[in-house]
Design a protein around this motif. Sequence first.
Motif: not given
Length: 268
Positions: A8-14, A24-29, A59-68
């Motif tokens: 909802y914030g800066s993580n909207l920035n592609k 990560a890939r976009i699922v929808g809005h 849609y994120i995997d475990d590595e992406s979640e760790k980064n976030l």
Amino acid sequence: MCKYCIAYGSNLNKRQMKMRCPTARIVGHGYLRDYTLVFRRFATIEKCIGEKVPVTVWYIDDESEKNLDVYEGYPGFYRKEYCNVEIEDEILCAIVYIMNSNIQFYELPDRRYLEVMVEGYSDMKHDRDYIYRALEKTRHEIENMMRSGGTINIPQERNMTHSMKLRPKPFENMAIGKKTIEYRLWDEKRRLMNPGDTIVFTNTETGERLKVRIKNIYRADTFGDLKKVLVANKITSANQFSPESMRLYYSEDDEEKYGVVGIEISGE
């Protein structure tokens, strides 16, 4: 394991998400309902029945979640909750990062963060009016805190520089200190302005520039209402501003759509 994550914030920035979470890939809005967007220097959301926040689900995997987790300062700065969000007629259960309320007072974002967020809203085609509402709500919360005797920390880097054009006569009056209020619509450009920001005015005929500082901002629904506010605060006198003269520039429809603003300025 892959999972859904609400942005909802800066993580909207592609561009930013490509660096943080390349897979990560976009699922929808959609919208996260019964929440409202605010700033505590960074964006966060708060429970608010009847409100909604535009979001994008990744849609994120475990590595992406760790980064976030690292970027969001989990668990000390932001915590993780699971929320149901409706995305294109489908209800998804997704992670959402929410700032811990005991960490940071309400505070307006700095220029760089706001630019990243505005770019993200454009990336995802969300209505940027939600950002402007969040800025207004945050200003209101800051004012309430100051009235109750609290203190706030406003970082210097949050000050922004804005560009505006001005006709020769008002430009000249502003340059000599005779004109200290600029009247405009409270449109998208003006909603990004805050006291302490800089405006660079450009003379529409000569190209000459004048740099001033925003001292205060006065909002109203119409120029007539704005005059009452300014006179009541002794910012201007009753005969110094004619609301009718603004019809040369803005229509009644403009006023109704955006509202109006008086920008009090001082020399740099």
